[in-house]
Design an enzyme around this catalytic site. Structure first.
Site, PDB file in Angstrom:
ATOM      1  N   THR A 102       0.813  -1.223   0.000  1.00 15.94           N
ATOM      2  CA  THR A 102       0.000   0.000   0.000  1.00 15.94           C
ATOM      3  C   THR A 102       0.843   1.269   0.000  1.00 15.94           C
ATOM      4  OG1 THR A 102      -0.167  -0.203   2.421  1.00 15.94           O
ATOM      5  CG2 THR A 102      -1.970  -1.105   1.121  1.00 15.94           C
ATOM      6  N   ARG A 103       2.040   1.203   0.571  1.00 19.34           N
ATOM      7  CA  ARG A 103       2.880   2.407   0.614  1.00 19.34           C
ATOM      8  C   ARG A 103       3.441   2.772  -0.757  1.00 19.34           C
ATOM      9  NH1 ARG A 103       7.038   1.804   5.489  1.00 19.34           N
ATOM     10  NH2 ARG A 103       6.547  -0.426   5.412  1.00 19.34           N
ATOM     11  N   MET A 104       3.339   1.859  -1.718  1.00 17.10           N
ATOM     12  CA  MET A 104       3.724   2.189  -3.095  1.00 17.10           C
ATOM     13  C   MET A 104       2.696   3.129  -3.740  1.00 17.10           C
ATOM     14  SD  MET A 104       6.548   0.666  -4.199  1.00 17.10           S
ATOM     15  CE  MET A 104       7.651  -0.657  -3.666  1.00 17.10           C
ATOM     16  N   HIS A 160       9.510  -1.039   0.294  1.00 21.66           N
ATOM     17  CA  HIS A 160       8.169  -0.795   0.826  1.00 21.66           C
ATOM     18  C   HIS A 160       7.511   0.427   0.191  1.00 21.66           C
ATOM     19  CE1 HIS A 160       8.770  -3.908   3.765  1.00 21.66           C
ATOM     20  NE2 HIS A 160       9.849  -3.312   4.221  1.00 21.66           N
TER      21      HIS A 160
END
Length: 309
Positions: A16-18, A226
């Site tokens: 999700t941090r991408m 991440h």
């Protein structure tokens, strides 16, 4: 006789941090998906089987890996790394040794895995690394005899433990029966209510099982991504790694930091490559080939003496 080796690759994370619709393991380094890098490395240690844990909401991961012989295991609910490994265990023979990898470590080298595989311990083996700045990593705690007693996350570590510079890579190896028994004893008593694979280390130690650590020679090769910043750092390291390989093979590079290799390169002697060159696909460069600045080559075979302006 050595037990057959089966490799589990964890690839169910959403990343999700991408901030991307693309699953994390399909983000690219060197124009190749992260998980493809890991699969290529895994094949070099000649496993009897490869098992990939994936999120069924991301079937594109299966499609991207269709050229590999893989046993797929679904992780429908994301309940942690320990839970992810449990999903693959039923597909692995009882007499196998199990090696757990992650689908977002593209710089991982087979030589490091062979060192872990060849380590003589019959118990649980952990690949560790030493870093100058261990902040954020789980610290490796050892007893007086050198066995690993557990992995302590930074938020739970004492000041003394935070000073430890040997940290966890997440890569472990153990006989199937040993690992299965430790996985059964995991609990989710943490803020995330997840089952962490790191817990099997302390579980093994507490049950009198040998828990040894093999220190990787190059910590930067064990790092994943991440977010986009870490992905760009992996790209930079990959570019420098491929540049070094070319120069070791005898290629002269005008600037090792200004060449992008996005495939495979076979080069003869006295090859020169100028700045800002991109090499894609399968490239063969004959003796005395000269590549000028800013060129893009894709899937080509250049005869000896060729000059590309």
């Amino acid at each position: 006789m050595r037990n057959p080796l089966h490799i589990i690759i964890l690839a169910a994370g959403a990343g999700t941090r991408m901030k991307s619709r693309v699953p994390k393991v399909l983000q690219t380094v060197g124009d190749k998906a992260l998980i493809i890098h890991v699969l290529d490395t895994a094949l070099q240690v000649q496993p009897a089987g490869i098992h990939v844990v994936f999120n069924p909401a991301a079937p594109e991961v299966i499609k991207a890996c269709e050229s590999f012989d893989i046993t797929w295991a679904e992780q429908v609910r994301q309940l942690g790394t320990g839970h992810a490994v449990q999903q693959a265990m039923p597909g692995i023979p009882d007499d196998a040794d199990v090696l757990v990898l992650y689908g977002d470590i593209p710089l991982l080298e087979a030589g490091v895995l062979r060192e872990l595989i060849d380590s003589p311990s019959a118990g649980l083996k952990v690949l560790t690394m030493k870093v100058a700045e261990p902040k954020g990593y789980g610290r490796i705690v050892r007893d007086d005899s050198g066995d690993i007693t557990g992995i302590v996350e930074e938020r739970d570590a004492t000041d003394e433990q935070r000073a430890i510079d040997e940290v966890n890579t997440g890569i472990i190896m153990a006989p199937h029966s040993l690992l299965a028994g430790c996985l059964e004893n995991m609990v989710s008593e943490n803020s995330q209510k997840e089952y962490y694979l790191t817990d099997v280390v302390s579980i093994a130690y507490e049950n009198g099982i040998s828990t040894t650590g093999v220190i990787a020679p190059e910590s930067s090769d064990l790092e994943g991504a991440h977010d986009r910043i870490q992905l760009a750092e992996l790209e930079r390291r990959y570019r420098m790694k491929t540049s070094r390989q070319l120069m070791q093979a005898g290629v002269q590079l005008a600037d090792p930091e200004r060449i992008d290799v996005r495939g495979t390169v076979e080069a003869g002697s006295d090859v020169f490559i100028d700045v800002n060159v991109i090499l894609e696909g399968d490239i063969k460069l004959g003796d005395d080939v000269h590549i000028g600045p800013g060129c893009i080559l894709k899937d080509c075979d250049l005869a000896a003496g060729t000059r590309v302006q």
